[in-house]
Every structure is written in C-alpha cells, then in structure tokens.
Design an enzyme around this catalytic site. Sequence first.
Site, PDB file in Angstrom:
ATOM      1  N   GLN A 241      -5.353   6.743   3.102  1.00 19.13           N
ATOM      2  CA  GLN A 241      -6.044   6.437   4.352  1.00 19.13           C
ATOM      3  C   GLN A 241      -5.225   6.874   5.572  1.00 19.13           C
ATOM      4  OE1 GLN A 241      -8.273   2.414   4.157  1.00 19.13           O
ATOM      5  NE2 GLN A 241      -6.643   2.184   2.668  1.00 19.13           N
TER       6      GLN A 241
ATOM      7  N   TYR B  54       2.959   3.889  -4.263  1.00 19.89           N
ATOM      8  CA  TYR B  54       2.262   3.198  -5.348  1.00 19.89           C
ATOM      9  C   TYR B  54       1.733   1.907  -4.737  1.00 19.89           C
ATOM     10  CZ  TYR B  54       1.580   0.969  -9.947  1.00 19.89           C
ATOM     11  OH  TYR B  54       1.048   0.363 -11.057  1.00 19.89           O
TER      12      TYR B  54
ATOM     13  N   THR C 227       5.193  -2.619   4.234  1.00 19.99           N
ATOM     14  CA  THR C 227       4.125  -3.591   4.016  1.00 19.99           C
ATOM     15  C   THR C 227       4.555  -5.029   4.305  1.00 19.99           C
ATOM     16  OG1 THR C 227       2.713  -4.539   2.259  1.00 19.99           O
ATOM     17  CG2 THR C 227       4.832  -3.683   1.588  1.00 19.99           C
TER      18      THR C 227
ATOM     19  N   TYR D 157       5.147  -5.175  -6.494  1.00 16.86           N
ATOM     20  CA  TYR D 157       4.818  -4.231  -5.420  1.00 16.86           C
ATOM     21  C   TYR D 157       5.689  -4.485  -4.191  1.00 16.86           C
ATOM     22  CZ  TYR D 157       2.364  -2.285  -1.411  1.00 16.86           C
ATOM     23  OH  TYR D 157       2.059  -1.630  -0.237  1.00 16.86           O
TER      24      TYR D 157
END
Length: 295
Positions: free
Chosen positions: A11, A61, A101, A125
């Site tokens: 994105q 990932y 993130t 993650y």
Amino acid sequence: MRLAVTGRDGQVVRSLLEAGPAAGVEVIAIGRPVLDLERPETIAPALAAARPDVVVNAAAYTAVDQAEAEPDRAHLINATAAGAVAAAARALGCPVIQISTDYVFDGTKAAPYGEDDPVGPAGVYGASKLAGERAVAAASPDHAILRTAWVFAPFGKNFVRTMLHLGETRDEVRVVADQQGCPTYAPDIAAAIIAVARNLKARPDDAALRGVFHMTGSGETTWAGFAEAIFAGAAALGRRPVRVVPIPAREYPTPARRPANSRLDCGRLARVHGVRLPAWPDALQRCLARLCAPV
C-alpha cells in the site's frame, strides 16, 4: 530527488508511486526477484543500480498471525534484511527511512505511546519489526524510523476494503470494539515520507531529524468505530446500509494478540519535521470516494 523503495505491490509503495510525479520525486520501486528480502545478498546491488538519493524500506513480512508459525522467516525479512537495506544505503551515502509499526508496544498503556516509551512486543511480528528497527539503527546513523498503524488505502489488503466487501452480502458485521488506534491513509503516509526524505537530504548533519518518529492519522477510534464510519460513508455514496455490532476482542480470537491500545503520539514528527497527517475521517472520505465511485 530519487527515492528507491523496497517492494512493488504494498500500500505504501503504490502510494509513493502515485504521489511521486506531482511532488517532483522519481520513485523507483524495486521488488522480487531483483531485490528479495529473503535473499539479503540481492539488496546492495539492486539499490546501487537505482542510484537513489534516499532509500525507503517499505517492504515487510506483515502477516501478523502467520508470523507466529514462521518466526524465522519473519525475522529474516523484517530484521536481517532491514539491516542489510540500511547498510546498503549507508554505503551509497544515502539516508534510509524504515517503516515500522505500533506492534513494537504491548498495547497496555492507557494513553498514546510516545517514541521513548518502553517497547515490549506481544508477538513474533512485533518482535521482528523491533529487531528491524535496531538493525537499521546499528547499520546507519543516517536513518529515520517511522512507526505507523492501521494502514488503509484504495488498494491492497486492508480493513476498509474488507469491510466494504463484507457489506456487499451482509446486513450486519461484528467488529471488535475494545481495541483503540489511529487509522492511517497510505497516500498520507507517502506524502509524509517524501517530506521527511527531503528534510534528511537537505540537512545531512541535523541529528534531530534522525531517529524514531510516530506517524499516524490524526484522531483515534476503535475498530468498531472505524467500521461504522466506513459503512456510513459508503452509504452516503450509494452503497447498501450495514449495521455494526460491537464485540469484545475475546469473541474474535486470533493466533497473535493484538494491542488493545495502538494509539501513537505523533507530536515529535510535527515538531521536528513539520509533518502532521490529516484527520483519519477526512482521509477515509478520500479513500471511499475512490472505492465507491460509480462504475
């Protein structure tokens, strides 16, 4: 200015490719097989061939639940390869921008997270992305790490497109209501990246411009609140009405635990780089205008 960006289909990458021409920026997206984050040896030659002014590591990932079953792969792509991207950028004399993130935090804080709050990922993650931040910082002092959250766009896999798809066949949708965050529009992320890249390039000796910054849409909501805004906006554009049924996270179990609080304080980015992303409801309307446009 020429930006070399890892990945082709994400994105953020697609948004940078859209934004580049109007901003006077040449965006070179480099993905597999030429640049493969699972083959770190491909990274330096691919970036050198692009002759960038700034390198952006946007590929990652991002399969949060699958990462629990593939920790080695997640760490290879999100940590080892991120360090290799930063090392390659340093060898070329370029700043590197690393996209990270909110999952580096455990989500238990009652207020929005600042850059200096203690990190504590709750899953693979988040741990892999945190390891990536540290690898980037170790490989190059000329870096800006931009943590973002709840990314959506008119393309790719995201919450807005998922809700609109479900709304095509359902009268009501059950959505988690006890997780908070800041929805962030990928085209706004692209504009912010370009602004940060310009600052890094223009002021190579300004240490304040380097380091970790939070970068999300302005304002906050819950997933259920986000869904309600999506369906209300879509209905105003001619889509069928859909009712949102708020539920607790325990009724929607997932392999990886999601942070209850994903809110990020973005004040440092505004003070240092002069960048503040627009309010998420306004960004959502821009996204829906593209997704719900008459055929």
